[in-house]
Scaffold this active site. Structure first.
Site, mmCIF file in Angstrom:
data_model
loop_
_atom_site.group_PDB
_atom_site.id
_atom_site.type_symbol
_atom_site.label_atom_id
_atom_site.label_comp_id
_atom_site.label_asym_id
_atom_site.label_seq_id
_atom_site.Cartn_x
_atom_site.Cartn_y
_atom_site.Cartn_z
ATOM 1 N N LYS A 104 56.819 65.657 41.177
ATOM 2 C CA LYS A 104 55.855 66.180 42.165
ATOM 3 C C LYS A 104 55.577 67.630 41.809
ATOM 4 O O LYS A 104 56.424 68.301 41.227
ATOM 5 C CB LYS A 104 56.471 66.121 43.570
ATOM 6 C CG LYS A 104 55.442 66.180 44.684
ATOM 7 C CD LYS A 104 54.916 64.804 45.018
ATOM 8 C CE LYS A 104 53.769 64.820 45.976
ATOM 9 N NZ LYS A 104 53.377 63.454 46.370
ATOM 10 N N ASP A 161 47.475 64.647 46.011
ATOM 11 C CA ASP A 161 48.248 64.602 47.259
ATOM 12 C C ASP A 161 47.461 65.492 48.231
ATOM 13 O O ASP A 161 46.243 65.670 48.027
ATOM 14 C CB ASP A 161 49.689 65.113 47.026
ATOM 15 C CG ASP A 161 50.631 64.801 48.194
ATOM 16 O OD1 ASP A 161 51.101 63.659 48.313
ATOM 17 O OD2 ASP A 161 50.887 65.707 49.022
#
Ligand code: NDP
Ligand code: 2IT
Length: 446
Positions: free
Chosen positions: A126, A166
């Site tokens: 991430k 995201d």
């Protein structure tokens, strides 16, 4: 708390001080896994969980860029390469002012188990930045993305680490990031997913997280002989995940009555129809406006600085951000008759809220299972890029649907309790863990 979990967490907290979201995510997983690991000592001796809680690599960098006034701005850039046991690092980029190391480590940690659940060969990662795309011009967003990629490009690659979107990173940002990567490397590969359809993107990827969440909820409802038909559904957020969750619920005969953003929520008791959803998509994706404008346009209530959990519903789909359902919200939802919560967002429910759902034995699908359709379809985008052959909408949607059905089955297999209640938290954690753990065992002390 189980003393073994307490001991484990004491070490995590000492090693990673001041990272409360990371502690929260690891503890929830440790509570499911430590009893399982005690029964399977090979994982204990190899310290699999301890290794999984330490990123393989953490990249921190400066992102300088010029705003429209010609002034230099400086943001922080991050990429957490968490685990590559079962495939290249894979996971989104978040651009939001609250982004910090703790939030990205929690997301990367969750991503490892989520990606394993999809059955596709993807490790977990991430990244992101504390850059706020809100209120910035397209040119500013482009210059920021180009600067961000000017550092990130040396760490990623289609066989190494494949970022995606995201919060705050959608099609526009992925396009700018891809353009800069291609320029720096002089190669056209599937290094990012969520790309535009003209340059290697997959059909259904924009829809995938929202659709997948609804497919997962549909499987949960089926275990009680129920469906979305005639159900009242509360959705939070109004971004990518929320929009396509609304679309799919409506197609399945349910009625969505709320949407929110960070400033408040709207309540439309008549339901957000396809036509109203088209308005929301234009408002949010093109005009980049606020959800309050929906209330003005359609003459419904707007609640400033409030979340939608007080609205009576059968099903709740939290699709905005972490810790948006707190203890009191969970109690309100359940006492108003909500019996199914399916998480489109990552870790939207606080631990005490989750406890309420499980104690009351409602259908509760945690994010790492319920929202895995997004990354699963990213995996399908990678497959299509490798083949250099795109699939049709129907093909991708059917694969996505089957993957969500399979994830539900995995949760049931590992999470069914003696009275028949499916604890999806335990099911997802154990189900996601086994494949990664076996791969790590086979690969030795790495
Ligand atoms: P978007 O940026 O498209 O939308 C985010 C939405 O959540 C916006 O409505 C935003 O409101 C709201 N929101 C964001 N932060 C906050 C906050 N701190 N408080 C209240 N509201 C907030 O993001 P996505 O829809 O892509 O992501 C939503 C969630 O889904 C995240 O938890 C993400 O991690 C998760 N997720 C996303 C996937 C994907 O494929 N995109 C895949 C799996 C999970 P505002 O506009 O006011 O900021
Ligand atoms: O949280 C997530 O799973 C995502 N933001 C999607 C990640 C991806 O690589 O598609």
């Amino acid at each position: 708390m189980d003393p073994r979990v307490e001991q484990f967490m004491a070490k995590i907290i000492a090693k990673n001080p001041n990272e409360k979201e990371f502690h929260q995510a690891v503890q929830e997983v440790a509570e499911s896994l430590i009893p399982f690991i005690e029964e399977n000592p090979k994982y204990k001796h190899a310290k699999i969980l301890e290794r999984m809680a330490e990123p393989e690599r953490t990249i921190l960098f400066r992102v300088p860029w010029l705003d429209d006034k010609g002034e230099i701005q400086i943001n922080k850039g991050y990429r957490i390469e968490m685990n590559s046991a079962i495939g290249p690092y894979k996971g989104g980029l978040r651009f939001h002012p609250t982004v910090n190391l703790s939030i990205l480590k929690f997301l990367a940690f969750e991503q490892v188990l989520k990606n394993s659940l999809t059955t596709l060969p993807m490790g977990g990662g991430k990244g992101g930045s504390d850059f706020d795309p809100k209120g910035k011009s397209d040119n500013e967003v482009m210059r920021f993305c180009q600067s961000f990629m000017t550092e990130l490009f040396r760490h990623i690659g289609h066989n190494t680490d494949v970022p995606a979107g995201d919060i705050g990173v959608g099609g526009r940002e992925i396009g700018y990031l891809f353009g800069q990567y291609k320029r720096l490397k002089n190669e056209f590969t599937g290094v990012l997913t969520g790309k535009g359809i003209q340059f290697g993107g997959s059909l259904i990827r924009p829809e995938a997280t929202g659709y997948g969440n609804v497919y997962f909820a549909q499987e949960m409802l089926k275990t009680r002989g129920e469906s979305f038909k005639g159900k009242t559904v509360v959705v939070s957020g109004s971004g990518n995940v929320s929009q396509y969750a609304v679309e799919k619920v409506t197609q399945l005969g349910g009625k969505v009555v709320t949407l929110s953003d960070s400033a408040g929520f709207i309540h439309d008791p008549n339901g957000i129809t396809a036509e109203k959803l088209a308005y929301v998509m234009d408002l949010k994706n093109v005009k980049r406006g606020r959800i309050k404008e929906y209330a003005d346009k359609y003459g419904v209530e707007y609640y400033e600085n409030k979340r939608p959990w007080g609205i009576k519903c059968d099903v709740a789909l939290p699709c905005a951000t972490q810790n948006e359902i707190e203890l009191a919200d969970a109690k309100t939802l359940v006492s108003n008759g909500c019996y199914c919560v399916s998480e489109g967002a990552n870790m939207p429910s606080t631990p005490d809220a989750v406890e309420v759902f499980i104690e009351k034995k409602i259908l509760y699908g945690p994010g790492k299972a319920a929202n895995a359709g997004g990354v699963a379809t990213s995996g399908l985008e990678m497959t299509q890029n490798s083949m250099r052959l795109p699939w049709s909408r129907e093909e991708v949607d059917q694969r996505l649907h089957q993957i969500m059905i399979n994830i539900h089955a995995t949760c049931e297999k590992y999470g069914k309790e003696s009275d028949g209640y499916i604890n999806y938290v335990n099911g997802a954690n154990v189900g996601g863990f086994v494949k990664v753990a076996e791969a790590m065992l086979a690969q030795g002390c790495v």
